[in-house]
Design an enzyme around this catalytic site. Sequence first.
Site, mmCIF file in Angstrom:
data_model
loop_
_atom_site.group_PDB
_atom_site.id
_atom_site.type_symbol
_atom_site.label_atom_id
_atom_site.label_comp_id
_atom_site.label_asym_id
_atom_site.label_seq_id
_atom_site.Cartn_x
_atom_site.Cartn_y
_atom_site.Cartn_z
ATOM 1 N N GLU A 1 0.848 -1.205 0.000
ATOM 2 C CA GLU A 1 0.000 0.000 0.000
ATOM 3 C C GLU A 1 0.873 1.241 0.000
ATOM 4 O O GLU A 1 1.907 1.292 0.654
ATOM 5 C CB GLU A 1 -0.881 -0.045 1.264
ATOM 6 C CG GLU A 1 -1.832 1.116 1.421
ATOM 7 C CD GLU A 1 -2.809 0.928 2.607
ATOM 8 O OE1 GLU A 1 -3.169 -0.233 2.944
ATOM 9 O OE2 GLU A 1 -3.180 1.949 3.202
ATOM 10 N N ASP B 1 0.132 5.353 0.562
ATOM 11 C CA ASP B 1 -0.965 6.223 1.018
ATOM 12 C C ASP B 1 -0.683 7.710 0.972
ATOM 13 O O ASP B 1 0.348 8.159 1.473
ATOM 14 C CB ASP B 1 -1.228 5.990 2.519
ATOM 15 C CG ASP B 1 -1.828 4.662 2.820
ATOM 16 O OD1 ASP B 1 -2.590 4.169 2.012
ATOM 17 O OD2 ASP B 1 -1.507 4.129 3.904
ATOM 18 N N GLU C 1 -3.062 10.633 2.742
ATOM 19 C CA GLU C 1 -4.296 10.896 3.479
ATOM 20 C C GLU C 1 -4.285 12.352 3.922
ATOM 21 O O GLU C 1 -3.288 12.816 4.472
ATOM 22 C CB GLU C 1 -4.416 9.989 4.713
ATOM 23 C CG GLU C 1 -4.713 8.553 4.342
ATOM 24 C CD GLU C 1 -5.048 7.697 5.552
ATOM 25 O OE1 GLU C 1 -6.091 7.051 5.566
ATOM 26 O OE2 GLU C 1 -4.235 7.702 6.501
ATOM 27 N N ARG D 1 5.269 3.452 8.710
ATOM 28 C CA ARG D 1 6.288 4.261 8.033
ATOM 29 C C ARG D 1 5.714 5.639 7.707
ATOM 30 O O ARG D 1 5.826 6.138 6.590
ATOM 31 C CB ARG D 1 6.738 3.567 6.753
ATOM 32 C CG ARG D 1 7.318 2.180 6.984
ATOM 33 C CD ARG D 1 7.940 1.627 5.706
ATOM 34 N NE ARG D 1 8.586 0.354 5.965
ATOM 35 C CZ ARG D 1 8.128 -0.821 5.531
ATOM 36 N NH1 ARG D 1 7.040 -0.879 4.798
ATOM 37 N NH2 ARG D 1 8.783 -1.925 5.809
ATOM 38 N N GLU D 2 5.093 6.252 8.720
ATOM 39 C CA GLU D 2 4.391 7.509 8.482
ATOM 40 C C GLU D 2 5.340 8.698 8.345
ATOM 41 O O GLU D 2 6.293 8.833 9.102
ATOM 42 C CB GLU D 2 3.434 7.811 9.642
ATOM 43 C CG GLU D 2 2.364 6.758 9.879
ATOM 44 C CD GLU D 2 2.815 5.598 10.761
ATOM 45 O OE1 GLU D 2 4.009 5.568 11.159
ATOM 46 O OE2 GLU D 2 1.978 4.730 11.048
#
Length: 296
Positions: free
Chosen positions: A102, A104, A106, A130-131
Site C-alpha cells: 500500500e 498512502d 491521506e 512508516r508515516e
Amino acid sequence: MASPSSLSNLITIIIISIISISASSANLYENVDITWGDGRAKILNNGDLLTLSLDQSSGSGFQSKNEYLFGKIDMQIKLVPGNSAGTVTAYYLKSPGTTWDEIDFEFLGNLSGDPYILHTNVFSQGKGNREQQFYLWFDPTLDFHTYSILWNPQRIIFSVDGTPIREFKNAESVGVPYLKSQPMRIYSSLWNADDWATRGGLVKTDWTQAPFSSSYRNYNDATACVWSASAGKSSCNDNTLKSQSGGGGGGDGWLNEELDSSNEERLKWVQKKYMVYNYCFDTSRFPLGIPPECSL
Ligand SMILES: *[C@@H]1O[C@H](CO)[C@@H](O)[C@H](O)[C@H]1NC(C)=O
C-alpha cells in the site's frame, strides 16, 4: 449565406470541440468505479469531475478499474473547504490480501483557517508504520492540486504539484521487502475519522457543516503498467507501455526515474520547512532501533 472561409472556420471549431469533448469525457467514467456511499459519490461533467461526500450516516469512495504493477499516476484533488476537522480524504494504491502492499496519501482536515496535514505511509507485505506527515505550502481547499505517485522497481516518490515530498527507496539490500510483485488498485474515499485525524482526535467533526465534499479530476494513469489478471502479466512486460500510445509521453523513462539534484534540493526544502512527523526520527517508538530503510 456564410462565406466558404467562415464555413470552414465553423467546421474547424465543431471538429475541435468534438475532439476536446471526447478527450475529456473518456476520463472518470472509463477509469473508475464508484464503490460505496449510496449515491454520495458522483461523476459529473461528462466524466471530467468526481465528487465524494460525507454526512453523519456515511462517507463515500471509488476505485480504479485498472490494477497496476508500477506506474506514475497523477490525480488532481480539491479538498473539503471550511471546517473540515475530523474528516479524512484518502487517496492510495493498495493490493488485496493479508500481506498487502500500500502507498498512502491521506489528507487530515482541520478547523477553518488551520492547516491540513498530508499524512503518507508505505506498507510492504502487510507491514506499515512508516508515516511521514507534512503541512502544505498552499491552501488545498481553494483549488485543485496534483498529487502524484511514482512507483518503479527502485523507489516510490510522492509529489505535490511536481515537487517531491517523500522518497521511499527499495531497501531489499538491508532486508526490507519492496513493493514489486503485488498489483495495486487506486482507491479514494472521504470518511469520518474524528477519533484521531485532527489534533490527534481532540477536534471532532461538526456535523452542522455536513455534507462535506472533496473533488477529483484529471486522473492520469497513462504512464503506468496495467496489470492483466487473465494474462498474468503487466502491459510493461512486453514493452507495450500505455504511455507509448498517448497520454503522458516520455516512454518508459519513469521506470528508471530518480531524483535529479534540483529535485533533491526541493525534497530537502519541503522536509525542512513543512515536515510535521517522520517515523525515522521517532526513536522512542522504535526502542530496538529505527527501521533499516531509514539509514539508506
Ligand atoms: C490543525 O491545526 C492545529 C493548530 O494550528 C495544528 O496543530 C494541527 O497540526 C493541524 N492539523 C491537524 C490535522 O490536526
